[in-house]
Design a protein around this motif. Structure first.
Motif, PDB file in Angstrom:
ATOM      1  N   VAL A  85      -0.770  -6.483   9.045  1.00 27.88           N
ATOM      2  CA  VAL A  85      -1.974  -5.663   8.831  1.00 27.88           C
ATOM      3  C   VAL A  85      -1.667  -4.273   9.385  1.00 27.88           C
ATOM      4  O   VAL A  85      -1.084  -4.155  10.463  1.00 27.88           O
ATOM      5  CB  VAL A  85      -3.165  -6.293   9.602  1.00 27.88           C
ATOM      6  N   THR A  86      -2.024  -3.244   8.632  1.00 32.73           N
ATOM      7  CA  THR A  86      -1.790  -1.864   9.092  1.00 32.73           C
ATOM      8  C   THR A  86      -3.113  -1.099   9.082  1.00 32.73           C
ATOM      9  O   THR A  86      -4.150  -1.649   8.716  1.00 32.73           O
ATOM     10  CB  THR A  86      -0.788  -1.136   8.164  1.00 32.73           C
ATOM     11  N   LYS A  87      -3.020   0.184   9.408  1.00 32.24           N
ATOM     12  CA  LYS A  87      -4.226   1.023   9.444  1.00 32.24           C
ATOM     13  C   LYS A  87      -4.890   1.094   8.062  1.00 32.24           C
ATOM     14  O   LYS A  87      -6.076   1.379   7.949  1.00 32.24           O
ATOM     15  CB  LYS A  87      -3.863   2.433   9.931  1.00 32.24           C
ATOM     16  N   ALA A  88      -4.106   0.850   6.994  1.00 34.00           N
ATOM     17  CA  ALA A  88      -4.641   0.954   5.628  1.00 34.00           C
ATOM     18  C   ALA A  88      -5.253  -0.344   5.119  1.00 34.00           C
ATOM     19  O   ALA A  88      -5.825  -0.378   4.033  1.00 34.00           O
ATOM     20  CB  ALA A  88      -3.520   1.387   4.678  1.00 34.00           C
ATOM     21  N   THR A  89      -5.144  -1.428   5.901  1.00 33.04           N
ATOM     22  CA  THR A  89      -5.573  -2.737   5.389  1.00 33.04           C
ATOM     23  C   THR A  89      -7.076  -2.923   5.602  1.00 33.04           C
ATOM     24  O   THR A  89      -7.496  -3.358   6.678  1.00 33.04           O
ATOM     25  CB  THR A  89      -4.795  -3.870   6.101  1.00 33.04           C
ATOM     26  N   ASN A  90      -7.867  -2.603   4.586  1.00 33.94           N
ATOM     27  CA  ASN A  90      -9.315  -2.802   4.737  1.00 33.94           C
ATOM     28  C   ASN A  90      -9.754  -4.168   4.211  1.00 33.94           C
ATOM     29  O   ASN A  90     -10.788  -4.688   4.614  1.00 33.94           O
ATOM     30  CB  ASN A  90     -10.107  -1.681   4.056  1.00 33.94           C
ATOM     31  N   LEU A 143      -9.330   5.483   7.703  1.00 39.33           N
ATOM     32  CA  LEU A 143      -9.332   4.028   7.568  1.00 39.33           C
ATOM     33  C   LEU A 143      -9.948   3.545   6.252  1.00 39.33           C
ATOM     34  O   LEU A 143     -10.126   2.354   6.043  1.00 39.33           O
ATOM     35  CB  LEU A 143     -10.063   3.388   8.760  1.00 39.33           C
ATOM     36  N   GLY A 144     -10.251   4.476   5.341  1.00 37.47           N
ATOM     37  CA  GLY A 144     -10.769   4.079   4.039  1.00 37.47           C
ATOM     38  C   GLY A 144      -9.664   3.591   3.120  1.00 37.47           C
ATOM     39  O   GLY A 144      -9.921   3.109   2.024  1.00 37.47           O
ATOM     40  N   GLY A 145      -8.421   3.739   3.555  1.00 36.00           N
ATOM     41  CA  GLY A 145      -7.292   3.289   2.733  1.00 36.00           C
ATOM     42  C   GLY A 145      -6.274   4.392   2.527  1.00 36.00           C
ATOM     43  O   GLY A 145      -5.102   4.119   2.324  1.00 36.00           O
ATOM     44  N   ALA A 146      -6.704   5.672   2.634  1.00 36.27           N
ATOM     45  CA  ALA A 146      -5.772   6.770   2.361  1.00 36.27           C
ATOM     46  C   ALA A 146      -4.890   7.082   3.567  1.00 36.27           C
ATOM     47  O   ALA A 146      -3.819   7.662   3.412  1.00 36.27           O
ATOM     48  CB  ALA A 146      -6.534   8.017   1.951  1.00 36.27           C
ATOM     49  N   VAL A 147      -5.326   6.712   4.772  1.00 35.58           N
ATOM     50  CA  VAL A 147      -4.594   6.920   6.029  1.00 35.58           C
ATOM     51  C   VAL A 147      -3.987   8.319   6.198  1.00 35.58           C
ATOM     52  O   VAL A 147      -2.859   8.468   6.662  1.00 35.58           O
ATOM     53  CB  VAL A 147      -3.518   5.819   6.266  1.00 35.58           C
ATOM     54  N   PHE A 148      -4.748   9.333   5.853  1.00 41.21           N
ATOM     55  CA  PHE A 148      -4.298  10.702   6.108  1.00 41.21           C
ATOM     56  C   PHE A 148      -4.584  11.003   7.574  1.00 41.21           C
ATOM     57  O   PHE A 148      -5.665  10.672   8.070  1.00 41.21           O
ATOM     58  CB  PHE A 148      -5.041  11.682   5.191  1.00 41.21           C
ATOM     59  N   PRO A 149      -3.623  11.618   8.315  1.00 44.94           N
ATOM     60  CA  PRO A 149      -3.864  11.875   9.743  1.00 44.94           C
ATOM     61  C   PRO A 149      -5.170  12.653   9.973  1.00 44.94           C
ATOM     62  O   PRO A 149      -5.375  13.733   9.402  1.00 44.94           O
ATOM     63  CB  PRO A 149      -2.642  12.695  10.156  1.00 44.94           C
ATOM     64  N   ASN A 176     -14.158   8.373   6.168  1.00 38.47           N
ATOM     65  CA  ASN A 176     -14.722   7.032   6.110  1.00 38.47           C
ATOM     66  C   ASN A 176     -15.498   6.746   7.410  1.00 38.47           C
ATOM     67  O   ASN A 176     -15.137   7.247   8.473  1.00 38.47           O
ATOM     68  CB  ASN A 176     -13.562   6.039   5.948  1.00 38.47           C
ATOM     69  N   VAL A 177     -16.536   5.913   7.325  1.00 36.62           N
ATOM     70  CA  VAL A 177     -17.328   5.605   8.523  1.00 36.62           C
ATOM     71  C   VAL A 177     -16.462   4.933   9.605  1.00 36.62           C
ATOM     72  O   VAL A 177     -16.675   5.148  10.803  1.00 36.62           O
ATOM     73  CB  VAL A 177     -18.553   4.711   8.194  1.00 36.62           C
ATOM     74  N   ALA A 178     -15.483   4.128   9.183  1.00 37.15           N
ATOM     75  CA  ALA A 178     -14.620   3.453  10.169  1.00 37.15           C
ATOM     76  C   ALA A 178     -13.753   4.468  10.912  1.00 37.15           C
ATOM     77  O   ALA A 178     -13.404   4.255  12.081  1.00 37.15           O
ATOM     78  CB  ALA A 178     -13.745   2.417   9.471  1.00 37.15           C
TER      79      ALA A 178
END
Ligand code: SF4
Ligand code: SF4
Length: 558
Positions: free
Chosen positions: A347-352, A138-144, A271-273
């Motif tokens: 909004v997606t998983k990458a939207t911080n 969830l830091g923006g890179a959205v790697f599984p 990421n902490v999130a």
């Protein structure tokens, strides 16, 4: 006291954190519709599991992971699926992508949520659950996340492990404060998620790095870690200390090799999130259906919101009251983010973070001037690159040279852009060069496949030609009488008898040996085929005695 290390370069842009970090996280209300993209992660797009007209429950899987580097997507609330097809998505290309659109029914009716007893669970089984919970960075890179939580193959005689787990709470980009508020308000669940991650990676140590401009977050995380051996470390505020490689360097002094990942040196960073979402999934059975988003910039009420994934950006930003001169929205921070093609995207998983932009906040960049070889970009580059050389190679399409100068180590942090006195949009040149190289590689792969197909076709044609020639030769030989070949008639008769025995033996060899699992019809078909073969044999034998004219023909037909 842990020794901290410094990475090269870095910059100090204006922070703009205080605009949005003073108020608690608010819950964004249910939007009028939710647009759920099937591709919200790096890797293969999820496969749709629902159809238009289906009623779905909150947390129901609506898109299934397709392969290992993929993860699931879920309905963020209960409601009706009204469309499945291309819709605008938040991507720099501006291209639409496959989305599932759901109209909420307001009931917020959950699926059955089952917490997992992760400590007694097989690690592979637990990772499969994480994939099905839709967890991605969830830091923006959205790697599984399940892929990164695999410690890989063990060294001989040793258990599989990644010795160091780093939680990234640096949040170094200006304007963004979602991790800051999350750490202040939900530290205990972040730590619970870190324990699950440590368990999966078999990590010896857990380090939590937070920039020293977030004292409340540092205090909250230290309090939550009091009963654990985890270390919460304040790191100097310097952009981009939140880059995975940069934070690894700061906390451990280690640097992954060029082109490698930090896992290559025994470190994995999340990421902490992401840790928070792992805890919600494993301990509460909740898939990833919402995230914290900072809404800031040219708005009257900047704040962090907990937002359902799929919420249209225009409905979310309306909560923060955008000002009249707002021109558009930047997703992510001003250093690494991009301007959204439209505010209708979800909004997606990458939207911080969403930053409302205006000419006053983000004045247009002056026209680019020639490079004056001042090397300020090289001094600022945290990846130890020579940005001015990469610029020349990218601009001149000398792509091989750009790769030699480690173009792919560039993390596109924008530090070089930020310091360049000639206002050259350097990162744009690097993105262009990387895209060109990927395109060329794809073309090369396609050409390789076409070449292999062509070579195989030529080989097959050659082989068929040889086989035809061999059969013709055999036929011609068979048509010759012993007198013509000059062979002894007695010897020829013996040879013919031997050939018949050989043919009989081959027929026996191809008879089915294990018929236990065959049906009555299949057994009958085999019996019929055998009968036909036996009927053919006397003719072969007769012909062989008279001269072997039919034998080879029967062999050909078989
Ligand atoms: S900072 Fe700009 S002008 Fe200076 S060397 Fe780098 S690219 Fe050239
Ligand atoms: S964008 Fe790339 S080249 Fe420029 S400073 Fe960052 S890592 Fe270095």
């Amino acid at each position: 006291m842990r020794t901290l290390y410094q990475f090269n370069g870095g910059v100090h842009p204006a922070e703009h954190k205080q605009e949005s970090n003073t108020q608690a996280i608010a819950s964004a209300p249910l939007p009028t519709q939710l647009i759920v993209p099937l591709q919200q992660h790096i890797g293969q797009r999820a496969k749709p599991l629902v159809q238009v007209g289906d009623r779905v429950l909150k947390g129901q899987m609506v898109g299934q992971a397709d392969g290992d580097t993929s993860c699931a997507v879920h309905a963020p609330t209960s409601g009706m699926v009204i469309a499945i097809g291309d819709a605008p998505v938040p991507h720099p290309s501006g291209l639409p992508d496959m989305c599932i659109t759901i109209v909420p029914d307001g009931a917020e009716e959950w699926i059955e949520r089952t917490p997992l007893d992760y400590q007694s669970m097989n690690p592979s089984e637990l990772r499969r659950h994480l994939r099905d919970f839709g967890l991605a960075g969830l830091g923006g890179a959205v790697f599984p996340s399940h892929v990164k939580l695999n410690p890989g193959k063990p060294a001989p005689g040793k258990p599989a492990k990644v010795p160091t787990l780093i939680l990234n709470g640096a949040e170094c980009e200006p304007w963004i404060t979602c991790d800051d508020r999350l750490m202040r308000e939900r530290a205990a669940e972040i730590v619970a998620g870190a324990k699950i991650m440590q368990h999966l990676l078999n990590a010896d140590e857990v380090l939590i790095g937070i920039e020293d401009n977030k004292p409340q977050a540092i205090a909250a995380m230290r309090a939550a870690c009091a009963d654990t051996p985890f270390e919460v470390i304040a790191v100097p505020t310097l952009y981009p200390s939140g880059g995975a490689k940069q934070l690894t360097k700061i906390l451990t002094g280690k640097e992954p090799p060029s082109g490698g990942r930090s896992s290559a040196i025994g470190v994995q960073t999340f990421n902490v999130a992401t840790a928070y979402s792992v805890a919600r999934a494993v301990l509460h059975g909740e898939p990833l259906i919402s995230r914290i988003v900072t809404v800031t910039g040219n708005v009257d009420q900047p704040r962090n919101y907990e937002v359902l994934l799929g919420t249209p950006v225009n409905e979310l930003v309306a909560l923060a009251s955008p000002r009249n001169d707002t021109q558009g929205y930047i997703m992510g921070g001003p250093m690494m983010g991009f301007t959204l093609p439209s505010d209708a995207v979800p909004v997606t998983k990458a939207t911080n973070c969403l930053i409302a932009s205006s000419p006053k906040l983000f004045p247009p960049t002056p026209p680019a001037l020639p490079c004056i070889r001042c090397t300020q970009c090289a001094q600022a580059c945290p990846a130890n690159l020579q940005p001015q050389d990469l610029y020349w190679f990218s601009r001149g399409r000398e792509l091989g040279k750009a790769q030699e100068y480690n173009l792919f180590d560039c993390i596109e942090c924008g530090c070089c852009d930020y310091v360049c006195p000639s206002h050259i949009p350097l990162v744009q040149y690097y993105r262009f060069a990387k895209t060109e190289i990927w395109n060329q590689e794809r073309e090369r792969e396609k050409a390789d496949v076409a070449r292999q197909r062509h070579e195989f076709r030529l080989f097959r044609m050659e082989r068929e030609k040889d086989e035809r020639a061999a059969r013709l030769k055999q036929k011609q030989k068979a048509l010759q009488t012993p007198a013509e070949t000059g062979a002894d008639p007695k010897k020829a008769a013996i040879q013919a008898a031997l050939d018949r025995v050989k043919a009989k033996k081959s027929a026996a060899d191809i008879a089915p040996k294990n018929t236990d699992n065959l049906s009555a019809e299949q057994l009958q078909a085999i019996a019929d085929a055998d009968a036909r073969r036996h009927q053919a044999k006397p003719a072969t034998a007769t012909a062989s005695t008279a001269g072997p004219t039919v034998g080879p023909k029967v062999e050909e037909d078989t």
